[in-house]
Design a protein around this motif. Structure first.
Motif, PDB file in Angstrom:
ATOM      1  N   GLU A 225      -7.814   6.749   0.141  1.00 58.88           N
ATOM      2  CA  GLU A 225      -8.978   7.638  -0.029  1.00 58.88           C
ATOM      3  C   GLU A 225     -10.254   6.935   0.435  1.00 58.88           C
ATOM      4  OE1 GLU A 225      -8.636  10.728  -0.929  1.00 58.88           O
ATOM      5  OE2 GLU A 225      -6.506  10.546  -1.425  1.00 58.88           O
ATOM      6  N   PRO A 226     -10.667   7.169   1.674  1.00 57.07           N
ATOM      7  CA  PRO A 226     -11.874   6.516   2.192  1.00 57.07           C
ATOM      8  C   PRO A 226     -13.121   6.876   1.382  1.00 57.07           C
ATOM      9  CG  PRO A 226     -10.652   7.608   3.965  1.00 57.07           C
ATOM     10  CD  PRO A 226     -10.037   8.044   2.675  1.00 57.07           C
ATOM     11  N   TYR A 299     -18.691   8.561  11.044  1.00 53.14           N
ATOM     12  CA  TYR A 299     -18.326   8.012   9.730  1.00 53.14           C
ATOM     13  C   TYR A 299     -19.213   6.833   9.339  1.00 53.14           C
ATOM     14  CZ  TYR A 299     -15.766   3.895  11.587  1.00 53.14           C
ATOM     15  OH  TYR A 299     -15.431   2.704  12.184  1.00 53.14           O
ATOM     16  N   LEU A 300     -20.036   6.365  10.282  1.00 49.93           N
ATOM     17  CA  LEU A 300     -20.945   5.242  10.012  1.00 49.93           C
ATOM     18  C   LEU A 300     -22.402   5.689  10.021  1.00 49.93           C
ATOM     19  CD1 LEU A 300     -19.192   2.575  12.287  1.00 49.93           C
ATOM     20  CD2 LEU A 300     -19.113   2.718   9.775  1.00 49.93           C
ATOM     21  N   HIS A 352     -16.809   1.603   6.638  1.00 50.68           N
ATOM     22  CA  HIS A 352     -15.856   1.103   7.636  1.00 50.68           C
ATOM     23  C   HIS A 352     -14.629   0.492   6.960  1.00 50.68           C
ATOM     24  CE1 HIS A 352     -14.415  -0.343  11.461  1.00 50.68           C
ATOM     25  NE2 HIS A 352     -14.327  -1.573  10.990  1.00 50.68           N
ATOM     26  N   HIS A 353     -14.849  -0.302   5.931  1.00 46.57           N
ATOM     27  CA  HIS A 353     -13.738  -1.024   5.296  1.00 46.57           C
ATOM     28  C   HIS A 353     -12.700  -0.060   4.720  1.00 46.57           C
ATOM     29  CE1 HIS A 353     -11.587  -4.180   3.258  1.00 46.57           C
ATOM     30  NE2 HIS A 353     -12.569  -5.044   3.271  1.00 46.57           N
ATOM     31  N   VAL A 355     -12.311   3.309   5.736  1.00 46.71           N
ATOM     32  CA  VAL A 355     -12.042   4.495   6.552  1.00 46.71           C
ATOM     33  C   VAL A 355     -10.553   4.641   6.853  1.00 46.71           C
ATOM     34  CG1 VAL A 355     -12.371   3.434   8.839  1.00 46.71           C
ATOM     35  CG2 VAL A 355     -12.882   5.873   8.504  1.00 46.71           C
ATOM     36  N   ASN A 356      -9.837   3.533   6.850  1.00 48.79           N
ATOM     37  CA  ASN A 356      -8.385   3.564   7.098  1.00 48.79           C
ATOM     38  C   ASN A 356      -7.591   3.746   5.816  1.00 48.79           C
ATOM     39  OD1 ASN A 356      -8.764   1.109   5.874  1.00 48.79           O
ATOM     40  ND2 ASN A 356      -7.392  -0.017   7.228  1.00 48.79           N
ATOM     41  N   CYS A 358      -8.028   1.713   3.132  1.00 54.05           N
ATOM     42  CA  CYS A 358      -7.969   0.446   2.368  1.00 54.05           C
ATOM     43  C   CYS A 358      -8.719   0.615   1.047  1.00 54.05           C
ATOM     44  CB  CYS A 358      -8.584  -0.692   3.185  1.00 54.05           C
ATOM     45  SG  CYS A 358      -8.477  -2.289   2.353  1.00 54.05           S
ATOM     46  N   ASN A 359      -8.097   0.109  -0.021  1.00 54.20           N
ATOM     47  CA  ASN A 359      -8.718   0.244  -1.338  1.00 54.20           C
ATOM     48  C   ASN A 359      -9.565  -0.977  -1.697  1.00 54.20           C
ATOM     49  OD1 ASN A 359      -6.256  -1.184  -1.403  1.00 54.20           O
ATOM     50  ND2 ASN A 359      -6.027  -0.873  -3.600  1.00 54.20           N
TER      51      ASN A 359
ATOM     52  N   ARG B 173      -5.093  -8.833   3.354  1.00 56.73           N
ATOM     53  CA  ARG B 173      -5.643  -8.065   2.232  1.00 56.73           C
ATOM     54  C   ARG B 173      -4.620  -7.969   1.111  1.00 56.73           C
ATOM     55  NH1 ARG B 173     -10.686  -6.139   0.541  1.00 56.73           N
ATOM     56  NH2 ARG B 173     -10.214  -4.786  -1.212  1.00 56.73           N
ATOM     57  N   SER B 175      -5.172  -6.242  -1.910  1.00 57.25           N
ATOM     58  CA  SER B 175      -5.256  -5.035  -2.747  1.00 57.25           C
ATOM     59  C   SER B 175      -4.308  -3.933  -2.310  1.00 57.25           C
ATOM     60  CB  SER B 175      -6.692  -4.480  -2.760  1.00 57.25           C
ATOM     61  OG  SER B 175      -7.036  -3.895  -1.516  1.00 57.25           O
ATOM     62  N   SER B 176      -3.981  -3.889  -1.017  1.00 59.17           N
ATOM     63  CA  SER B 176      -3.174  -2.776  -0.515  1.00 59.17           C
ATOM     64  C   SER B 176      -1.694  -3.142  -0.385  1.00 59.17           C
ATOM     65  CB  SER B 176      -3.730  -2.292   0.826  1.00 59.17           C
ATOM     66  OG  SER B 176      -3.902  -3.378   1.716  1.00 59.17           O
ATOM     67  N   PRO B 187      -3.078   5.563   8.928  1.00 63.82           N
ATOM     68  CA  PRO B 187      -4.510   5.222   8.941  1.00 63.82           C
ATOM     69  C   PRO B 187      -5.252   5.920  10.065  1.00 63.82           C
ATOM     70  CG  PRO B 187      -3.222   3.423   9.842  1.00 63.82           C
ATOM     71  CD  PRO B 187      -2.227   4.427   9.316  1.00 63.82           C
ATOM     72  N   VAL B 188      -6.543   6.121   9.852  1.00 69.07           N
ATOM     73  CA  VAL B 188      -7.417   6.601  10.923  1.00 69.07           C
ATOM     74  C   VAL B 188      -8.409   5.494  11.247  1.00 69.07           C
ATOM     75  CG1 VAL B 188      -7.196   9.004  10.188  1.00 69.07           C
ATOM     76  CG2 VAL B 188      -9.131   7.638   9.380  1.00 69.07           C
ATOM     77  N   PHE B 261      -7.920  -6.596  11.124  1.00 73.81           N
ATOM     78  CA  PHE B 261      -8.619  -6.231   9.877  1.00 73.81           C
ATOM     79  C   PHE B 261      -8.095  -4.866   9.417  1.00 73.81           C
ATOM     80  CE2 PHE B 261     -12.850  -4.658   8.038  1.00 73.81           C
ATOM     81  CZ  PHE B 261     -12.634  -5.247   6.817  1.00 73.81           C
ATOM     82  N   LEU B 262      -8.745  -3.765   9.850  1.00 70.03           N
ATOM     83  CA  LEU B 262      -8.314  -2.437   9.406  1.00 70.03           C
ATOM     84  C   LEU B 262      -6.941  -2.064   9.959  1.00 70.03           C
ATOM     85  CD1 LEU B 262     -11.553  -0.250   9.608  1.00 70.03           C
ATOM     86  CD2 LEU B 262     -10.750  -1.726   7.770  1.00 70.03           C
ATOM     87  N   ASN B 265      -4.723  -3.697   6.947  1.00 72.79           N
ATOM     88  CA  ASN B 265      -4.983  -3.722   5.506  1.00 72.79           C
ATOM     89  C   ASN B 265      -4.859  -2.373   4.812  1.00 72.79           C
ATOM     90  OD1 ASN B 265      -7.360  -2.414   6.096  1.00 72.79           O
ATOM     91  ND2 ASN B 265      -8.697  -4.155   5.701  1.00 72.79           N
ATOM     92  N   PHE B 266      -4.263  -1.386   5.491  1.00 70.17           N
ATOM     93  CA  PHE B 266      -4.088  -0.067   4.861  1.00 70.17           C
ATOM     94  C   PHE B 266      -2.852  -0.035   3.973  1.00 70.17           C
ATOM     95  CE2 PHE B 266      -2.331  -0.191   9.076  1.00 70.17           C
ATOM     96  CZ  PHE B 266      -1.046   0.306   8.920  1.00 70.17           C
ATOM     97  N   ARG B 437      -4.772  11.586   6.398  1.00 67.92           N
ATOM     98  CA  ARG B 437      -5.626  12.413   5.546  1.00 67.92           C
ATOM     99  C   ARG B 437      -6.456  13.318   6.461  1.00 67.92           C
ATOM    100  NH1 ARG B 437     -10.524  12.061   2.843  1.00 67.92           N
ATOM    101  NH2 ARG B 437     -10.472  12.443   0.599  1.00 67.92           N
TER     102      ARG B 437
END
Lengths: 438, 438
Positions: A225-226, A299-300, A352-353, A355-356, A358-359, B173, B175-176, B187-188, B261-262, B265-266, B437
C-alpha cells in the motif's frame, strides 16, 4: 497548506529560564525528542523533551498525571526506552503532546511545579539511539554532491541520466548506527591503489565525513500500500543530524555493481535530539526545479510539495583535531550549507520509497544523503572540499586535512531561523576516529 | 576439521514414523527450526523443530521438564515468538538441544511419551519469519550469475574487476521479508524503456525470481571487532531458502550508482525451516578456485575453508501458473543447481562483512545471491534462463514464460544427499504474484 499554531509563536517564553536565552537550540518553540538517562546510572533509558538546558522526563511526566487525553497517552508511549511506540501513534498524538508541553512550560503555567519535578539537567544526561531502527535507507538528494562525487568516480559521466527523475536511495546498515559521542575504529579493508594491478589490504586511508539529516518515520504503511505524496509527511516523525562516515578508498573498489557496503557500515552517528516536522513548519520554503530540468513525475508531485516541501535548515560541519583538543581549541568550521538546496524533498522520499509497495515501519530511518550546496564552501564531505584529496583544508594551528586522521572529532550542527519565527536548533552530533585495530 | 557425531548417523530412526519415510525432508538427522502456531488460531507463535510430518513445540517441551541443562535452556530460549534468543545462545547451546532432541526422538527413547505430548502436525501449522531480522545483507556469490547478468546490464564489461577479490554484498530491506505462502502485488515504478528518452511509470513488466539461500546469524560480534574466518561459522545459526523477487526493468533504471533499491524491496520470501550448520556438516565439500583465479586474501582464507567450506545443497525452482493450478497440475521445474558452485563460502561472507568492524546481531540474515550454476539449466533467475527475455521457457500445457505473470507461483526446494549420509531437506519456499494495485 501548513498552518502555524500557538506553539510556534515567537513571543512565547518558558519558565525554564535557559530556554529564553538568545542562541539556545531548545526554546519552547522547539520541543524535540530524545531517549536519555542520567550519565553512568543504571536507570532505564526513557523518552525526554528538551527545554533550554533541561529535559522533561516523559516517564516521570506520564506518572505525574499532569497531562490528559491524547497528550497523556503520547507521554506514556514516550516513556519507553525507545521512541517507536510514540512514533507509531501518529501525527495527531505528537501534536497533542507538543501543545500540552508548550502550554505547561510557558511562563505562568499552572503546571510549573508538577513539571519542575520531571526535569533532568542535560548536563547530567547521556543519550541512546532514539528508536529501534528496523531499516535504514540512505538517499542521495543533493544534486551538487552527486555531481561533485560523480566527477571523481566517473569523470566522463558525473551525473547519471536517472538522477533528475529518481530520488536515488539505497539500503544502509542499522546495527552500526550510534549516538553523538560515538568513537569508532578506523575501518580496514580491501582497496585498489591507483595504478595497482592487485588490491591491497589495510587501514582506510581516505576516511571521510558526510553531513546528512536523519529522518525518522513515524507511522508506517502496510506492505503493498503506497503512501501518496499528499499524505507522505503525516508518516514522518522528525529530523536529526546524521554523519554517514565513509571510507572512500574501500568504496571506490567495492561499490560496483551493487553499491556501497563496507565503506559505509562501520559506523554512522546520529544527534540525540529529533526535531518534529511540526516544529520545523515555520522554516518551510518552496521546492523548485532549475530551469530546463524535468518536472517530477505525478507520484512525486503535489501543490503542497511545490509550495513548501523544502526546509531551510542551516547546517555546519566542525572539525577538531587531537592537537586542537589538546590546545583547548574549539572545532573549526569547514562547511556551511542549508538543506534547502536538496533536489528531492522529505515527502518525495516517502512517496518514492513506498510507490512499489515497500512497507515503512515506525522508527525506520532515512538519510538525506550528503547535503552539499552549490558552492565549494557548502560541500558537505572532504572528498568534495579537497577535490578528492588534492587540495587540503587549512585548520587553525597550521594543521591541514585531506582526509580524517586518528583522533579527529567531527561536530555537525543544525538550526533554523527566519524573520518572524523563533530560532530553533538540533544540538550537536559528535563523533571521533580511533586508530585502526591492530 | 568438522567431525560428525551420533546425530548424523544415517542408521538412526525416529519413533515418529513419518520421519523414516524415503524422501522425507525432515528425518531425525535434520531437526531444523521454525516459528509456528496452529493455523488460524490466536496462539502465540513459538519455536518448533521438524520431525517427519510433525513439529516439536519448543514452548511445550520447555514446560515439560524433559530436557536438562544447556538443552533445556536452549528449548526455553526457543519458546519465544522469534528465534533471536536461541540464536544468541551460540553453537554450544544449539548443539546441546540437537543432541537431546535426537536422543529423545529415536526409536525406543524413554522420553517418547513426554515428547509425543509436545507434537503438532505440520498440516495444522502456519509459520512466521523465524527471527526479528535486524539487518539483511544480500551477497552475490555466484560468479555464473554475476557473469550472466553482467552481460545484460554491461555487455562490454560483464564481470567487474573486483568480483574475484571481494565477496560483493549490499544491504537489503528487512521489513518486506515474508514467509513461504507470501502473496505480493506486482510492483509499480519508473522504468526507462529501450530507446526512450524519458522514463515511464507503471507496473513492472520484467518481474523475476532469484533462487538464493538465506543464512541466519546466530551469535553476533561487537562493533569494531571483526570475526576471523576461523571462527566465522560459529556465528552462523543455519540456512533456509530465499526467493529475492526482482523487478528487472525498475532495477535497470534505478541501480546506478548506489545499487538496487525499489527493484528488490517490495517482497522477499523465506522458507519456514532453518537447517542448522551442524545438520549440514555431512554435505560439506572442498572450496576451490578455478585455475588462474586469484587466491582469497588472508582474511578470507583458512585451511578449514579450503578443505570443507562449501556445502553441496541441491536446489530446484518450480513454476506453477494460474492455468496449471486450475488444471490441478503441479509446478514444473525450470532450474536445478547446487550451492557448491558458489564462488564465496558462508565463512568468507561472515569474515568479509565484519572485517571493517561492522557488527552482526543474532537474527541478521544474509542472502547468498542468486545461485546459478555453470550451465543454462542451472541458471537461477528468469533473466538468465530466458537470456533477458529473448528465449521463453516452455511450460506444460503449451504455456511459456519470459517473465512472471500475475497468478504465477514459484516454489523453491532444497535438499542434501550423499553416500553414507541421510537425505535431509529444507521444505518448500512458495510465493505468488498478485496483480499490481490499481
Amino acid at each position: 497548506m501548513t498552518t502555524l499554531n500557538e506553539t510556534h509563536d515567537p513571543a512565547l517564553k518558558s519558565w525554564v529560564g535557559s530556554a529564553n536565552t538568545a542562541g539556545c537550540d531548545f526554546p519552547i518553540q522547539n520541543l524535540p525528542f530524545a531517549v536519555f538517562r542520567r550519565q553512568g546510572s543504571a536507570e532505564a533509558f526513557r523518552g525526554g523533551v528538551a527545554i533550554g538546558d533541561q529535559i522533561v522526563d516523559l516517564a516521570a511526566l506520564a506518572q505525574s498525571g499532569v497531562l490528559k487525553g491524547e497528550a497523556a497517552a503520547a507521554a506514556q508511549a514516550g516513556a519507553q526506552d525507545k521512541l517507536n511506540a510514540l512514533m507509531a501513534l501518529g501525527s495527531s498524538a505528537w501534536s497533542a503532546l507538543r501543545l500540552a508541553l508548550s502550554r505547561a512550560l510557558r511562563e505562568g503555567a499552572a503546571e510549573q511545579a508538577a513539571l519542575q519535578a520531571c526535569l533532568v539537567a542535560q548536563a547530567e544526561a547521556e543519550y541512546d539511539v532514539p528508536a529501534r531502527i528496523g531499516d535504514y535507507t540512505d538517499f542521495y538528494t543533493s544534486v551538487h554532491h552527486a555531481t561533485n562525487i560523480g566527477k571523481q568516480f566517473r569523470p566522463d559521466n558525473p551525473l547519471l541520466p536517472n538522477y533528475k527523475w529518481v530520488p536515488i536511495g539505497y539500503h544502509g546498515r542499522a546495527s552500526s548506527i550510534g549516538i553523538s559521542g560515538q568513537q569508532f575504529r578506523r575501518p580496514v579493508g580491501q582497496t585498489m591503489p591507483p595504478g595497482a594491478t592487485e588490491p591491497t589490504f589495510g587501514p582506510c586511508k581516505r576516511l571521510d565525513i558526510e553531513l546528512e539529516l536523519g529522518i525518522f518515520i513515524g507511522s508506517g504503511n502496510a506492505l503493498g500500500e503506497p503512501v501518496p505524496i499528499t499524505e507522505a509527511e503525516d508518516h514522518v516523525f522528525g529530523i536529526c543530524l546524521l554523519n554517514d562516515w565513509s571510507a572512500r578508498d574501500i568504496q571506490g573498489w567495492e561499490y560496483q555493481p551493487l553499491g556501497p557496503f563496507l565503506s559505509k557500515n562501520f559506523a554512522s552517528t546520529l544527534s540525540p535530539w529529533v526535531v518534529t516536522l511540526e516544529a520545523l513548519n515555520p522554516y518551510r520554503v518552496a521546492f523548485t526545479r532549475p530551469e530546463g530540468d524535468p518536472q517530477p513525475m505525478a507520484y512525486l508531485d503535489s501543490a503542497a510539495n511545490r509550495a513548501e516541501g523544502a526546509f531551510d535548515i542551516q547546517l555546519q560541519v566542525g572539525l577538531q583535531t587531537a592537537q586542537m583538543r589538546a590546545a583547548g581549541q574549539a572545532d573549526a568550521s569547514i562547511c556551511r550549507t542549508s538543506y534547502r538546496h536538496a533536489y528531492w524533498t522529505v515527502a518525495q522520499m516517502v512517496a518514492h520509497h513506498t510507490v512499489n509497495g515497500c512497507n515503512l515501519q515506525p522508527g525506520d530511518l532515512f538519510g538525506s544523503g550528503t547535503l552539499s550546496g552549490p558552492t565549494l564552501d557548502q560541500a558537505a564531505a572532504l572528498i568534495e572540499l579537497t577535490t578528492g584529496g588534492k587540495n587540503p583544508v587549512a585548520l587553525p594551528g597550521g594543521e591541514q586535512r585531506t582526509w580524517l586522521e586518528d583522533g579527529d572529532s567531527v561536530v555537525l550542527r543544525g538550526w533554523c531561523e527566519r524573520e518572524g519565527a523563533a530560532r530553533i536548533g538540533f544540538g550537536e552530533c559528535v563523533g571521533t576516529v580511533l586508530p585502526a585495530r591492530t
